[in-house]
Write an enzyme that holds these catalytic residues in place. Structure first.
Site, PDB file in Angstrom:
ATOM      1  N   LEU A  76       0.795  -1.231   0.000  1.00  0.00           N
ATOM      2  CA  LEU A  76       0.000   0.000   0.000  1.00  0.00           C
ATOM      3  C   LEU A  76       0.829   1.283   0.000  1.00  0.00           C
ATOM      4  O   LEU A  76       0.283   2.372   0.082  1.00  0.00           O
ATOM      5  CB  LEU A  76      -0.995   0.023   1.168  1.00  0.00           C
ATOM      6  CG  LEU A  76      -1.910  -1.198   1.283  1.00  0.00           C
ATOM      7  CD1 LEU A  76      -2.815  -1.056   2.500  1.00  0.00           C
ATOM      8  CD2 LEU A  76      -2.719  -1.396   0.016  1.00  0.00           C
ATOM      9  N   CYS A  77       2.141   1.178  -0.101  1.00  0.00           N
ATOM     10  CA  CYS A  77       3.005   2.352  -0.154  1.00  0.00           C
ATOM     11  C   CYS A  77       3.066   2.843  -1.603  1.00  0.00           C
ATOM     12  O   CYS A  77       3.223   2.045  -2.528  1.00  0.00           O
ATOM     13  CB  CYS A  77       4.399   1.962   0.342  1.00  0.00           C
ATOM     14  SG  CYS A  77       5.447   3.330   0.751  1.00  0.00           S
ATOM     15  N   HIS A  78       2.922   4.134  -1.807  1.00  0.00           N
ATOM     16  CA  HIS A  78       2.949   4.698  -3.155  1.00  0.00           C
ATOM     17  C   HIS A  78       4.364   4.697  -3.715  1.00  0.00           C
ATOM     18  O   HIS A  78       5.291   5.125  -3.016  1.00  0.00           O
ATOM     19  CB  HIS A  78       2.448   6.144  -3.135  1.00  0.00           C
ATOM     20  CG  HIS A  78       1.021   6.279  -2.780  1.00  0.00           C
ATOM     21  ND1 HIS A  78       0.578   6.296  -1.482  1.00  0.00           N
ATOM     22  CD2 HIS A  78      -0.085   6.399  -3.559  1.00  0.00           C
ATOM     23  CE1 HIS A  78      -0.741   6.436  -1.469  1.00  0.00           C
ATOM     24  NE2 HIS A  78      -1.167   6.488  -2.711  1.00  0.00           N
ATOM     25  N   MET A 116       8.703   6.330   4.731  1.00  0.00           N
ATOM     26  CA  MET A 116       8.942   4.909   4.473  1.00  0.00           C
ATOM     27  C   MET A 116      10.183   4.706   3.614  1.00  0.00           C
ATOM     28  O   MET A 116      10.911   3.727   3.788  1.00  0.00           O
ATOM     29  CB  MET A 116       7.717   4.257   3.822  1.00  0.00           C
ATOM     30  CG  MET A 116       6.506   4.184   4.739  1.00  0.00           C
ATOM     31  SD  MET A 116       6.851   3.421   6.345  1.00  0.00           S
ATOM     32  CE  MET A 116       7.422   1.808   5.856  1.00  0.00           C
ATOM     33  N   GLU A 117      10.453   5.635   2.709  1.00  0.00           N
ATOM     34  CA  GLU A 117      11.656   5.539   1.881  1.00  0.00           C
ATOM     35  C   GLU A 117      12.912   5.689   2.734  1.00  0.00           C
ATOM     36  O   GLU A 117      13.884   4.949   2.550  1.00  0.00           O
ATOM     37  CB  GLU A 117      11.610   6.592   0.766  1.00  0.00           C
ATOM     38  CG  GLU A 117      10.647   6.270  -0.353  1.00  0.00           C
ATOM     39  CD  GLU A 117       9.164   6.400   0.006  1.00  0.00           C
ATOM     40  OE1 GLU A 117       8.335   5.905  -0.758  1.00  0.00           O
ATOM     41  OE2 GLU A 117       8.828   7.007   1.058  1.00  0.00           O
ATOM     42  N   ASP A 131      25.282  -8.461   5.312  1.00  0.00           N
ATOM     43  CA  ASP A 131      25.604  -9.389   4.224  1.00  0.00           C
ATOM     44  C   ASP A 131      27.089  -9.351   3.863  1.00  0.00           C
ATOM     45  O   ASP A 131      27.695 -10.396   3.644  1.00  0.00           O
ATOM     46  CB  ASP A 131      24.757  -9.063   2.994  1.00  0.00           C
ATOM     47  CG  ASP A 131      25.013 -10.040   1.867  1.00  0.00           C
ATOM     48  OD1 ASP A 131      24.910 -11.269   2.102  1.00  0.00           O
ATOM     49  OD2 ASP A 131      25.332  -9.593   0.745  1.00  0.00           O
TER      50      ASP A 131
END
Length: 165
Positions: A76-78, A116-117, A131
């Protein structure tokens, strides 16, 4: 319903919020997080002697790439165009722990925020460090990922106070 910024429709189905009527504004967000590593990893990263190469350089690229893909990773994130994404590092020894801190800042002119980004960018940065270093020691701990600040948009500015409201 769009004004409530609800991610559910009248029937209770998850939906992407309609931002088409929102004004385009300048938006920024900065998120941070850290990874606790062994002294051996800390020293190898600082000296640039990790067998996989430049740990922080690769992690920076991973974080930027992750931030750019947020709309495809988070439900649901644009998906939004980013005008800038920067990842920076600080390292320190504190109370016998060796810490690498990552900070991701994202800028966009758009109809929805970039929190969110920034959070995805810093998360992928720290995962990239893990990693790159896991062959030396898998006991690293990623922690304290959080939004530090955000500007722009209808909800206004936010600055992390260290407390949940």
């Amino acid at each position: 319903m769009a004004d409530s910024f609800n991610h559910f429709d009248a029937a209770g189905n998850a939906v992407m919020v309609d931002v088409s009527d929102k004004q385009i504004t300048h938006r920024t967000a900065t998120a941070v997080g850290e990874i606790a590593v062994s002294k051996k990893i800390y020293d190898m990263v600082a000296a640039g002697t990790m067998k996989k190469g430049d740990v922080l350089g690769v992690a920076r690229l991973g974080g930027i790439m992750g931030a750019k893909q947020t709309g495809y990773l988070i439900p649901l994130c644009h998906p939004i165009p980013l005008d800038k994404c920067a990842v920076d590092f600080t390292s320190r020894e504190e109370n016998g722990e060796y810490l690498i801190r990552a900070e991701c800042t994202v800028v966009s002119d758009g109809r929805t925020g970039v929190e969110m980004e920034a959070l995805t960018g810093v998360s992928i940065t720290l995962l990239s460090i893990y990693d790159m270093c896991k062959a030396v020691d898998k006991g690293m701990v990623i922690r304290n990922i959080h939004l530090v600040e955000k500007t722009g948009g209808k909800s206004g500015d936010f600055h992390f106070s260290g407390k949940q409201d």
